[in-house]
Design an enzyme around this catalytic site. Structure first.
Site, PDB file in Angstrom:
ATOM      1  N   GLN A 163       0.709  -1.436   0.108  1.00  0.00           N
ATOM      2  CA  GLN A 163       0.031   0.264   0.064  1.00  0.00           C
ATOM      3  C   GLN A 163       1.032   1.410   0.065  1.00  0.00           C
ATOM      4  O   GLN A 163       0.548   2.273  -0.596  1.00  0.00           O
ATOM      5  CB  GLN A 163      -1.076  -0.068   1.348  1.00  0.00           C
ATOM      6  CG  GLN A 163      -1.993   1.204   1.239  1.00  0.00           C
ATOM      7  CD  GLN A 163      -3.125   0.887   2.188  1.00  0.00           C
ATOM      8  OE1 GLN A 163      -4.094  -0.100   1.786  1.00  0.00           O
ATOM      9  NE2 GLN A 163      -3.033   1.587   3.443  1.00  0.00           N
ATOM     10  N   GLU A 205      -2.817  10.215  -0.410  1.00  0.00           N
ATOM     11  CA  GLU A 205      -1.682  10.772   0.351  1.00  0.00           C
ATOM     12  C   GLU A 205      -0.613  11.616  -0.080  1.00  0.00           C
ATOM     13  O   GLU A 205       0.438  11.841   0.433  1.00  0.00           O
ATOM     14  CB  GLU A 205      -1.365   9.599   1.397  1.00  0.00           C
ATOM     15  CG  GLU A 205      -2.425   9.079   2.146  1.00  0.00           C
ATOM     16  CD  GLU A 205      -2.043   7.914   3.076  1.00  0.00           C
ATOM     17  OE1 GLU A 205      -0.883   7.416   3.112  1.00  0.00           O
ATOM     18  OE2 GLU A 205      -2.912   7.114   3.729  1.00  0.00           O
ATOM     19  N   ASP A 314      -0.541  -1.662  12.991  1.00  0.00           N
ATOM     20  CA  ASP A 314      -1.672  -0.623  12.675  1.00  0.00           C
ATOM     21  C   ASP A 314      -2.981  -1.429  12.977  1.00  0.00           C
ATOM     22  O   ASP A 314      -3.623  -1.178  14.059  1.00  0.00           O
ATOM     23  CB  ASP A 314      -1.638  -0.115  11.233  1.00  0.00           C
ATOM     24  CG  ASP A 314      -2.790   0.891  10.958  1.00  0.00           C
ATOM     25  OD1 ASP A 314      -3.621   1.431  11.811  1.00  0.00           O
ATOM     26  OD2 ASP A 314      -2.844   1.169   9.856  1.00  0.00           O
ATOM     27  N   LYS A 339      -3.249   6.206  15.567  1.00  0.00           N
ATOM     28  CA  LYS A 339      -4.079   7.142  14.909  1.00  0.00           C
ATOM     29  C   LYS A 339      -5.520   7.456  15.781  1.00  0.00           C
ATOM     30  O   LYS A 339      -6.045   6.436  16.344  1.00  0.00           O
ATOM     31  CB  LYS A 339      -4.904   6.231  13.712  1.00  0.00           C
ATOM     32  CG  LYS A 339      -3.733   6.033  12.812  1.00  0.00           C
ATOM     33  CD  LYS A 339      -4.540   4.923  11.698  1.00  0.00           C
ATOM     34  CE  LYS A 339      -3.615   4.809  10.571  1.00  0.00           C
ATOM     35  NZ  LYS A 339      -4.001   3.782   9.506  1.00  0.00           N
ATOM     36  N   ARG A 368      -4.718   9.785   8.393  1.00  0.00           N
ATOM     37  CA  ARG A 368      -5.355   9.021   7.718  1.00  0.00           C
ATOM     38  C   ARG A 368      -5.734   9.320   6.378  1.00  0.00           C
ATOM     39  O   ARG A 368      -4.860  10.401   5.928  1.00  0.00           O
ATOM     40  CB  ARG A 368      -6.962   8.573   8.273  1.00  0.00           C
ATOM     41  CG  ARG A 368      -6.933   8.448   9.816  1.00  0.00           C
ATOM     42  CD  ARG A 368      -6.411   7.224  10.138  1.00  0.00           C
ATOM     43  NE  ARG A 368      -6.845   5.957   9.549  1.00  0.00           N
ATOM     44  CZ  ARG A 368      -7.609   4.985   9.879  1.00  0.00           C
ATOM     45  NH1 ARG A 368      -8.174   5.265  11.093  1.00  0.00           N
ATOM     46  NH2 ARG A 368      -7.904   3.693   9.364  1.00  0.00           N
TER      47      ARG A 368
END
Length: 430
Positions: A163, A205, A314, A339, A368
């Site tokens: 990712q 992002e 995560d 987070k 995020r």
């Protein structure tokens, strides 16, 4: 000190054009705080629950009017009159008011907006920067940025399975220099991709999302970009990856389907693959290398690589002290991704960071994929001396807002500011 006199929420948009919650808190002495709540694309199944309206006629079902109503009509009457600086009591009241394990009744997006806005209002009333209000006089460590410059997986429409591919400027002397290095490598990468005939559009992002042939080509391309920018991979700049393996895991056969590579791997084969990549490239951090429920796989990965690579949980830990405590006990991972919206209150976020540090785990404060102009996580990273922040590429204002806030904080701290660089990885036995 003074009490909260008003709390107001509204529906606004995040960086992906989806609705999110914004909360404002006012105090009797004139303190004001505003906070916006982020939202994730690849979410762990144990995360606190974001409340969405589900009305397909509004924002494709993603409206947050119910969460907004919960703030204005349910939460506000409960916390108006409370002392604004009593963050722990306010967060406890929010948790009790919701009454569920995953904040699914009022919505983690409603609760978090209030929790963060309260902290901002208290800092404003005291005339303190947020990082100093939250962390006291010892809040002075600027984080090493973990900059996502190449995207695959759920963050991009391409055939790269991993990712996120990130760079970490560990050889910089200051945060300002680290950010400059990251930005220069980002522009160098754009030129390298262009020369190879690849698309240079950016993903959620801010990282590039070209249709590369393989995961290894992504690593090789980043190494080339680092060198062309005039830096040394493995010395000044290290690589990091977020595999987001839960997105690759097939529950039916218990294997990992790397569709871009056209292969299916067992947990053991995934671990062997990471060992091979780490031996070939200067990778210092791997996040979610295996599925969030594959504890045996995570344990094997930790045994094989935990001494020399940061293994970040995560989806595995979801900023939750119960999950983290289980990981610490089982010897799984050596780092936690933090987070705020995975857990839903500032107090619980700080509890998770504290627990990680006490166990010798690092804490990486994170954005995020659906972000806003809110830069609270920059202040949290400094307040807790976390030492690392993951907040995207030096591209797109929703990402750069956090970097610019860190530049301001570094300026404000002056000669007392600390940038740890490679020393931020106190979890490694190198």
């Amino acid at each position: 000190m003074s009490a909260i006199i008003d709390v107001y929420a509204r529906e606004v948009l995040d960086s992906r054009g989806n609705p999110t919650v914004e909360v404002e808190v006012y105090t009797e002495e004139g303190g004001f705080g505003r906070a916006l709540v982020p939202s994730g694309a690849s979410t762990g199944e144990y995360e606190a629950v974001e409340l969405r309206d589900g009305d397909k006629n509004r924002y494709l079902g993603k409206g947050v009017l119910k969460a907004v109503e919960n703030v204005n009509e349910v939460i506000a009457p409960e916390i108006i009159g409370l002392e604004v600086t009593d963050q722990v009591a306010i967060d406890r009241a929010l948790i009790e008011l919701d009454g569920t394990e995953n904040k699914g009744k009022l919505g983690a997006n409603a609760i978090l907006g209030v929790s963060l806005a309260v902290a901002r209002a208290a800092a404003d009333e005291l005339g303190l920067p947020l990082y100093q209000y939250l962390g006291g006089f010892n809040a002075k460590t600027l984080p090493v940025p973990m900059m996502n410059i190449l995207n695959g997986g759920a963050h991009a429409d391409n055939n790269v399975d991993i990712q996120e591919f990130m760079i970490m400027p560990v050889g910089a002397e200051s945060f300002r220099e680290a950010l400059r290095m990251g930005a220069e490598i980002f522009h160098s990468l754009k030129a390298v991709l262009k020369a190879k005939g690849y698309n240079t559009a950016v993903g959620d992002e801010g990282g590039f999302a070209p249709n590369l042939k393989s995961n290894e080509e992504a690593l090789q391309t980043i190494i080339e970009a680092i060198e062309k920018a005039g830096y040394k991979p493995g010395e000044q700049v290290m690589l990091a990856m977020d595999v987001a393996s839960s997105e690759l895991y097939n529950k039916e056969d218990g294997k990992y389907h790397l569709e871009g590579e056209g292969v299916v791997k067992t947990s053991e084969e995934m671990v062997a693959w990471y060992e091979e990549l780490v031996s070939k490239y200067p990778i210092i951090s791997i996040e979610d290398g295996l599925d969030e429920n594959d504890w045996e796989g995570h344990k094997l990965l930790t045994e094989r690589l935990g001494h020399k690579v940061q293994l970040v949980g995560d989806d595995l830990f979801v900023t939750n002290t119960k999950k983290l405590a289980e990981g610490i006990e089982k010897g799984v991972g050596n780092s936690i991704l933090i987070k705020v919206n995975q857990i839903g209150t500032l107090t619980e976020t700080f509890d998770a960071i504290e627990m990680a540090k006490r166990a010798g785990y690092t804490a990486v404060v994170s954005h995020r994929s659906g972000e806003t102009e809110d830069s609270t996580i920059a202040d949290i990273a400094v307040a807790t001396n976390a030492g690392q922040i993951k907040t995207g590429a030096p591209s797109r204002t929703d990402r750069v807002a956090k970097y610019n806030q860190l530049l301001r904080i570094e300026d404000e701290l002056g000669h007392t500011a600390i940038y740890q660089g490679i020393r931020s990885f106190y979890n490694l036995k190198k």
